[in-house]
Design an enzyme around this catalytic site. Sequence first.
Site, PDB file in Angstrom:
ATOM      1  N   SER A 165      14.875 -14.032  19.352  1.00 58.56           N
ATOM      2  CA  SER A 165      15.642 -13.257  19.447  1.00 58.56           C
ATOM      3  C   SER A 165      15.371 -11.346  19.008  1.00 58.56           C
ATOM      4  O   SER A 165      15.144 -10.737  19.888  1.00 58.56           O
ATOM      5  CB  SER A 165      16.143 -13.891  17.059  1.00 58.56           C
ATOM      6  OG  SER A 165      16.900 -12.433  16.576  1.00 58.56           O
TER       7      SER A 165
ATOM      8  N   ASP B 275      21.194  -8.126  16.666  1.00 63.49           N
ATOM      9  CA  ASP B 275      19.334  -8.484  17.038  1.00 63.49           C
ATOM     10  C   ASP B 275      19.280  -8.948  18.425  1.00 63.49           C
ATOM     11  O   ASP B 275      20.989  -8.595  18.996  1.00 63.49           O
ATOM     12  CB  ASP B 275      18.639  -8.910  15.626  1.00 63.49           C
ATOM     13  CG  ASP B 275      19.601 -10.569  15.505  1.00 63.49           C
ATOM     14  OD1 ASP B 275      20.589 -10.780  16.082  1.00 63.49           O
ATOM     15  OD2 ASP B 275      18.848 -11.252  14.779  1.00 63.49           O
TER      16      ASP B 275
ATOM     17  N   ASP C  65      19.604 -12.146  20.108  1.00 63.95           N
ATOM     18  CA  ASP C  65      20.199 -12.841  20.465  1.00 63.95           C
ATOM     19  C   ASP C  65      21.913 -12.308  19.422  1.00 63.95           C
ATOM     20  O   ASP C  65      23.379 -13.961  18.945  1.00 63.95           O
ATOM     21  CB  ASP C  65      19.599 -14.283  20.236  1.00 63.95           C
ATOM     22  CG  ASP C  65      19.385 -14.304  18.795  1.00 63.95           C
ATOM     23  OD1 ASP C  65      19.513 -13.769  17.892  1.00 63.95           O
ATOM     24  OD2 ASP C  65      19.185 -16.067  17.926  1.00 63.95           O
TER      25      ASP C  65
ATOM     26  N   ASP D 142      22.579 -13.532  16.138  1.00 61.94           N
ATOM     27  CA  ASP D 142      23.134 -13.979  15.279  1.00 61.94           C
ATOM     28  C   ASP D 142      23.328 -13.168  13.749  1.00 61.94           C
ATOM     29  O   ASP D 142      24.087 -14.014  12.897  1.00 61.94           O
ATOM     30  CB  ASP D 142      22.598 -15.491  15.557  1.00 61.94           C
ATOM     31  CG  ASP D 142      20.846 -15.061  14.907  1.00 61.94           C
ATOM     32  OD1 ASP D 142      20.254 -13.808  15.465  1.00 61.94           O
ATOM     33  OD2 ASP D 142      20.571 -15.989  14.582  1.00 61.94           O
TER      34      ASP D 142
END
Length: 460
Positions: free
Chosen positions: A98, A246, A248, A250
């Site tokens: 992340s 960010d 990734d 999510d």
Amino acid sequence: MAALTCFKAYDIRGELGTELNEDIAYRIGRAYGEFIRPKTIVVGGDVRLTSESLKLALANGLRDAGTDVLDIGMSGTEEIYFATFHLGIDGGIEVTASHNPMNYNGMKLVREGARPVSGDTGLRDVQRLAEANDFAPAEESKRGSYKQISVLDAYVDHLMGYIDLKNFTKPMKLVINSGNGAAGHIIDEIEKRFEQANAPVSFIKVHHEADGNFPNGIPNPLLPECRKDTSDAVRDHQADMGIAFDGDFDRCFLFDENAEFIEGYYIVGLLAEAFLKKESGAKIIHDPRLTWNTIDVVTKAGGIPVMSKTGHAFIKERMREEDAVYGGEMSAHHYFRDFAYCDSGMIPWLLVAELLAVKGETLSGLVSERMKAFPCSGEINSKVANTKEKIEIIKERYVSEECVLNLTDGISVDFSDWRFNLRTSNTEPLVRLNVESKNDSALMNEKTTDILAMLNGVQK
């Protein structure tokens, strides 16, 4: 038996080489396969330079445990969530760190139905088996298969199901900063859907290309220093909204038409209200850090606010228990019942863009009244020794008959006109403080200063 320090409270995260490497990735795959015994699992990885090799080592471990592996390639975490529940398979693993520094990587694990595998739900068992590394020799005849697949079209179909493109009748400009992470390929697909529907929405793309070297810095818009490029682009293009992700994706972070960063707390209220318009009386989950605005919005919209401990595993579990339509954390994690109770960084900005289109208002117009009614400090992290002792001292100082004390997560202390939450970090020697008031910024700032002074050992 060497301890594997990459296993954290909710997921796996570690420094490359020492804490996480291909050998450890193989052992994690083998341990997941031996413990959960999945028939089929999906794997994917973010844009980090080591994600592909770690993913393939992980896949080898899974296959040696007899598990069939489906590989969706470069992806964000929520694409793994989606593939797991959409395909009806036994689990999924995303290789991602992340927003961690360049020299880190990690993994997020789910089982069937995209349910999290975290500290209380199997992660410690996987850790134990991976640390023991006492696996029987793999048998070629029982080895699982490996296949590359795509769920991209089905995933984007699902995302577009949350909004009605017919609502976008007036021109709208959106700045979207993918941070050179994994979001870019999804944004391109969503843009095509807007174009096919002749919706007059233009996408201004910043740091769009996936690049594991992160030439513009690690994407973490929670840090003020990571917001400038999005703000500048909103200003330069006179956009209606800015969206930053960010690594990734999510989590998504929103900026209004004046290029001002909007605290995730107020977006929770906006989305809760949007869902309650469609489903009156529904339950909305929120975390204890900042609560008053959410409770006020949800109650007035005819919904039922439900508090849960902070953290994705706790929120997802509570959402399932309550069958809540939506859950939101002030840290920009948003959870949706129709997304298998998982968090998504794509669904929130689509919903907010639709709100702007339907209401004909600016984003600042939608949140400014709420920000005035319930001003907040935002989360302030303090590095202090003896974190538990410090929290006890502050508890003794403030808890009285005049307040309501809640211990759902750390300590929440509510007075009639202001409240605060103080909790320790799960992963670092930090104390996290959030303060809010009712329509009184000066009081909120004064109390924030007082508590920080006590935390840092300055007696007032």
